[in-house]
Design a protein around this motif. Structure first.
Motif, short mmCIF file in Angstrom:
data_model
loop_
_atom_site.label_atom_id
_atom_site.label_comp_id
_atom_site.label_asym_id
_atom_site.label_seq_id
_atom_site.Cartn_x
_atom_site.Cartn_y
_atom_site.Cartn_z
N ASN A 1 -47.62 35.93 -7.70
CA ASN A 1 -47.93 36.98 -8.65
C ASN A 1 -48.79 37.94 -8.14
OD1 ASN A 1 -47.79 38.69 -10.80
ND2 ASN A 1 -48.81 37.10 -11.99
N LYS B 1 -49.73 40.76 -9.60
CA LYS B 1 -50.26 41.33 -10.67
C LYS B 1 -50.34 42.91 -10.42
CE LYS B 1 -52.65 37.23 -11.91
NZ LYS B 1 -53.75 36.44 -12.93
N HIS C 1 -45.70 35.93 -19.20
CA HIS C 1 -47.36 35.73 -18.62
C HIS C 1 -48.13 35.71 -19.51
CE1 HIS C 1 -50.69 36.11 -15.89
NE2 HIS C 1 -49.85 35.36 -15.17
N GLU D 1 -49.11 27.38 -17.18
CA GLU D 1 -50.36 28.07 -16.78
C GLU D 1 -51.34 28.16 -17.77
OE1 GLU D 1 -49.62 30.81 -13.55
OE2 GLU D 1 -49.12 32.03 -15.29
N ILE E 1 -56.57 30.49 -15.29
CA ILE E 1 -56.03 31.80 -14.47
C ILE E 1 -56.97 32.89 -14.19
CG2 ILE E 1 -54.31 33.73 -14.89
CD1 ILE E 1 -52.45 31.99 -16.77
N GLY E 2 -56.99 33.06 -12.95
CA GLY E 2 -58.12 34.08 -12.38
C GLY E 2 -59.73 33.54 -12.81
N GLY F 1 -52.60 28.52 -12.08
CA GLY F 1 -53.98 28.74 -12.40
C GLY F 1 -55.10 28.25 -11.39
N SER F 2 -55.26 29.46 -10.52
CA SER F 2 -56.24 29.43 -9.63
C SER F 2 -55.69 28.34 -8.37
CB SER F 2 -57.54 28.91 -10.13
OG SER F 2 -58.31 30.01 -11.01
N GLY G 1 -51.66 33.27 -8.11
CA GLY G 1 -52.12 34.85 -8.36
C GLY G 1 -52.93 35.34 -7.32
N GLY G 2 -54.28 35.13 -7.64
CA GLY G 2 -55.36 35.63 -6.67
C GLY G 2 -55.00 35.34 -5.28
C1 PEP Z 1 -51.19 33.97 -12.32
O1 PEP Z 1 -51.21 35.08 -12.07
O2 PEP Z 1 -50.08 33.44 -12.94
C2 PEP Z 1 -52.08 33.06 -11.70
C3 PEP Z 1 -51.87 31.69 -11.99
O3 PEP Z 1 -53.27 33.50 -11.42
P1 PEP Z 1 -54.45 33.11 -10.54
O4 PEP Z 1 -53.78 32.05 -9.19
O5 PEP Z 1 -55.41 34.00 -9.97
O6 PEP Z 1 -55.03 32.22 -11.43
#
Ligand code: PEP
Length: 256
Positions: free
Chosen positions: A9, A11, A95, A167, A172-173, A212-213, A234-235
């Motif tokens: 993702n 974002k 999300h 999540e 998350i992030g 989640g990270s 995400g990241g």
């Molecule tokens: C996400 O965007 O759904 C996410 C889990 O982000 P991150 O991996 O950055 O926590």
């Protein structure tokens, strides 16, 4: 046997030229992989360019949101047909950032899910508790609420196309990850709940991603859990090297 699915993702990141660069790097390394599902979800403005780069590979294209109407006076929204036209196959729905910053309720999420299924997409349906809810021991209550109301009145035949993403919002992030045991406990609960709402057969076939990270450093332990069928990243999906590593870790687990 549930097929592993790893999705990125992006974002609200990457201009068109940056997106092209990232998609090209992913294509070079991942184009021939067939033993797991790979999805990338760039912002709407990058979908066309990324689609042209990954169109002939096994990397599928996903969008981060979608409106439920086909066309009309809905300023700022994007319709199912517009996405389909670009080769989009997956859509992230519900999300936590949409729920948290843009007021999306279970009812809105349910409308998006129904539309995504109706128009042939594979929705990635996100659910999960925030920190306060976890600290108040309400995790299972929140998951039940998201599942029962988000999946309300869906055609059971469509369910295998839905990918659930657990999540925990607090992970998350933030760099904080659920331990593999915590994540597995939630995933196990989700599958049990799906069995109650639908049936054991359907629940056993549905894929549940953890998000989640997720990073190369923690992906293996998470992906090895019995009820974790992939990751929503995400990241770490913004760096080709990290996302490629996570995919390779997924493959190592498959080939054990
Ligand atoms: C996400 O965007 O759904 C996410 C889990 O982000 P991150 O991996 O950055 O926590």
């Amino acid at each position: 046997m549930r097929r592993l699915i790893i999705a990125g993702n992006w974002k609200m990141n990457k201009t068109v030229s940056e997106a092209r660069e990232l998609a090209t790097a992913l294509k070079l390394e991942l184009k021939d992989i067939t033993d797991l599902d790979m999805v990338i979800c760039p912002p709407f403005t990058d979908l066309d360019s990324v689609s042209q780069i990954i169109g002939d590979t096994n990397i599928a294209l996903g969008a981060q949101n979608m409106y439920w109407k086909l066309e009309g006076a809905f300023t700022g929204e994007i319709s199912p047909m517009m996405l389909r036209d670009l080769g989009v196959r997956f859509v992230i729905v519900g999300h936590s950032e949409r729920r948290q910053y843009f007021g999306e309720t279970n009812q809105i999420v349910n409308k998006r899910l129904k539309a995504a299924l109706k128009y042939g997409f594979n929705p990635i349906f996100c659910i999960g508790e925030n920190l306060k809810e976890r600290e108040e021991n309400k995790t299972f209550e929140i998951l039940t609420d998201h599942l029962e109301n988000g999946l309300k009145d869906l055609n059971e035949l469509d369910l295998p196309r839905i990918i659930i993403a657990y999540e925990p919002v607090w992970a998350i992030g933030t760099g904080r990850t659920a331990t593999p045991e915590m994540a597995e406990e939630a995933h196990h609960f989700i599958r049990k709940k799906l069995t109650e709402i639908f049936s054991k057969d359907l629940a056993d076939g549905m894929r549940i991603q953890y998000g989640g990270s997720v990073k190369p450093q923690n992906a293996k332990e998470l992906l090895m859990q019995p009820d974790i069928d992939g990751a929503l990243v995400g990241g770490a999906s913004l760096e080709a090297r990290d996302f490629i590593k996570i995919i390779k870790i997924g493959r190592e687990i498959l080939n054990k």
